[in-house]
Design a protein around this motif. Structure first.
Motif, PDB file in Angstrom:
ATOM      1  N   ARG A 167     -37.824  34.556  22.162  1.00  0.00           N
ATOM      2  CA  ARG A 167     -36.830  35.489  23.258  1.00  0.00           C
ATOM      3  C   ARG A 167     -37.084  35.075  24.036  1.00  0.00           C
ATOM      4  NH1 ARG A 167     -35.226  39.787  19.101  1.00  0.00           N
ATOM      5  NH2 ARG A 167     -35.951  38.867  16.710  1.00  0.00           N
ATOM      6  N   HIS A 168     -36.360  34.312  25.213  1.00  0.00           N
ATOM      7  CA  HIS A 168     -36.875  34.481  26.748  1.00  0.00           C
ATOM      8  C   HIS A 168     -35.613  34.887  26.697  1.00  0.00           C
ATOM      9  CE1 HIS A 168     -35.080  30.515  25.314  1.00  0.00           C
ATOM     10  NE2 HIS A 168     -34.787  29.985  26.590  1.00  0.00           N
ATOM     11  N   CYS A 169     -35.990  35.463  28.172  1.00  0.00           N
ATOM     12  CA  CYS A 169     -34.522  35.831  29.442  1.00  0.00           C
ATOM     13  C   CYS A 169     -33.073  36.576  28.855  1.00  0.00           C
ATOM     14  CB  CYS A 169     -34.331  34.382  30.286  1.00  0.00           C
ATOM     15  SG  CYS A 169     -35.402  33.597  31.115  1.00  0.00           S
ATOM     16  N   GLN A 170     -33.496  37.825  27.849  1.00  0.00           N
ATOM     17  CA  GLN A 170     -32.553  37.728  27.587  1.00  0.00           C
ATOM     18  C   GLN A 170     -31.856  39.677  28.261  1.00  0.00           C
ATOM     19  OE1 GLN A 170     -32.936  38.766  22.898  1.00  0.00           O
ATOM     20  NE2 GLN A 170     -33.402  36.578  22.453  1.00  0.00           N
ATOM     21  N   ARG A 171     -31.382  39.920  27.799  1.00  0.00           N
ATOM     22  CA  ARG A 171     -30.545  41.095  28.721  1.00  0.00           C
ATOM     23  C   ARG A 171     -29.884  42.223  27.786  1.00  0.00           C
ATOM     24  NH1 ARG A 171     -26.841  42.314  33.823  1.00  0.00           N
ATOM     25  NH2 ARG A 171     -28.477  41.327  34.708  1.00  0.00           N
ATOM     26  N   THR A 206     -44.664  45.930  26.419  1.00  0.00           N
ATOM     27  CA  THR A 206     -44.781  45.356  25.486  1.00  0.00           C
ATOM     28  C   THR A 206     -43.560  45.836  24.531  1.00  0.00           C
ATOM     29  OG1 THR A 206     -46.807  45.006  25.187  1.00  0.00           O
ATOM     30  CG2 THR A 206     -46.051  44.644  23.390  1.00  0.00           C
ATOM     31  N   LEU A 207     -42.387  44.456  24.125  1.00  0.00           N
ATOM     32  CA  LEU A 207     -41.156  44.244  23.394  1.00  0.00           C
ATOM     33  C   LEU A 207     -42.128  44.543  21.278  1.00  0.00           C
ATOM     34  CD1 LEU A 207     -38.228  43.476  25.635  1.00  0.00           C
ATOM     35  CD2 LEU A 207     -39.324  45.734  24.648  1.00  0.00           C
ATOM     36  N   ALA A 208     -41.314  45.554  20.502  1.00  0.00           N
ATOM     37  CA  ALA A 208     -41.891  45.174  19.559  1.00  0.00           C
ATOM     38  C   ALA A 208     -40.366  44.525  18.252  1.00  0.00           C
ATOM     39  CB  ALA A 208     -42.678  45.897  18.662  1.00  0.00           C
ATOM     40  N   ARG A 264     -42.222  41.413   9.139  1.00  0.00           N
ATOM     41  CA  ARG A 264     -42.867  41.462   9.688  1.00  0.00           C
ATOM     42  C   ARG A 264     -42.751  42.085  11.826  1.00  0.00           C
ATOM     43  NH1 ARG A 264     -46.372  36.195   7.536  1.00  0.00           N
ATOM     44  NH2 ARG A 264     -46.034  36.888   5.060  1.00  0.00           N
ATOM     45  N   PRO A 265     -44.282  42.114  11.795  1.00  0.00           N
ATOM     46  CA  PRO A 265     -44.059  43.356  13.103  1.00  0.00           C
ATOM     47  C   PRO A 265     -44.353  42.247  14.108  1.00  0.00           C
ATOM     48  CG  PRO A 265     -45.617  44.318  12.130  1.00  0.00           C
ATOM     49  CD  PRO A 265     -45.348  43.553  11.450  1.00  0.00           C
ATOM     50  N   GLN A 266     -43.280  41.942  14.959  1.00  0.00           N
ATOM     51  CA  GLN A 266     -42.889  41.194  15.928  1.00  0.00           C
ATOM     52  C   GLN A 266     -42.990  41.539  17.468  1.00  0.00           C
ATOM     53  OE1 GLN A 266     -39.176  38.246  15.408  1.00  0.00           O
ATOM     54  NE2 GLN A 266     -40.995  36.812  13.721  1.00  0.00           N
ATOM     55  N   ALA A 267     -44.479  41.490  18.513  1.00  0.00           N
ATOM     56  CA  ALA A 267     -44.328  41.284  19.935  1.00  0.00           C
ATOM     57  C   ALA A 267     -44.901  40.990  20.972  1.00  0.00           C
ATOM     58  CB  ALA A 267     -45.664  43.124  19.632  1.00  0.00           C
ATOM     59  N   ARG A 268     -44.076  41.100  21.654  1.00  0.00           N
ATOM     60  CA  ARG A 268     -44.206  39.902  22.866  1.00  0.00           C
ATOM     61  C   ARG A 268     -44.317  40.957  23.946  1.00  0.00           C
ATOM     62  NH1 ARG A 268     -39.897  40.871  20.736  1.00  0.00           N
ATOM     63  NH2 ARG A 268     -40.026  38.804  19.564  1.00  0.00           N
ATOM     64  N   THR A 269     -45.254  40.051  25.252  1.00  0.00           N
ATOM     65  CA  THR A 269     -45.284  41.146  26.139  1.00  0.00           C
ATOM     66  C   THR A 269     -43.926  39.964  27.551  1.00  0.00           C
ATOM     67  OG1 THR A 269     -47.450  41.867  26.365  1.00  0.00           O
ATOM     68  CG2 THR A 269     -46.728  41.857  28.713  1.00  0.00           C
TER      69      THR A 269
END
Length: 82
Positions: free
Chosen positions: A75-79, A38-40, A47-52
């Motif tokens: 946020r998708h497919c980032q390096r 999980t990245l935050a 405000r915190p935003q977290a995604r698995t």
């Protein structure tokens, strides 16, 4: 006195090696905890935003991780290089 169950945690070079070993396992073992980290972040509104995400590649030599999210995610497919 009980022996430290994680001796690698007391030495920076051993810790570094352990982290990359776990990341590499996460790429190849779908049941490994590192497979779905999980990245935050914090939004501009503070405000915190977290995604698995799904770990797809870990390149120790390059210091990169390839992570994927659902296409519907903000946020998708980032390096990211570490």
């Amino acid at each position: 006195m009980k022996a430290d169950p994680h001796p690698w945690a007391c030495d920076l070079s051993l810790l570094y090696a352990e982290v990359w070993a776990r990341l590499t396992r996460g790429v190849h073992d779908r049941h490994a905890p590192a497979r779905h980290p999980t990245l935050a972040t914090v939004s501009p509104e503070r405000r915190p935003q977290a995604r698995t995400v799904v770990l797809r590649a870990a390149d120790k030599a390059a210091g990169t991780l390839d992570i994927h999210t659902d296409l519907r995610s903000a946020r998708h497919c980032q390096r990211k290089t570490y």
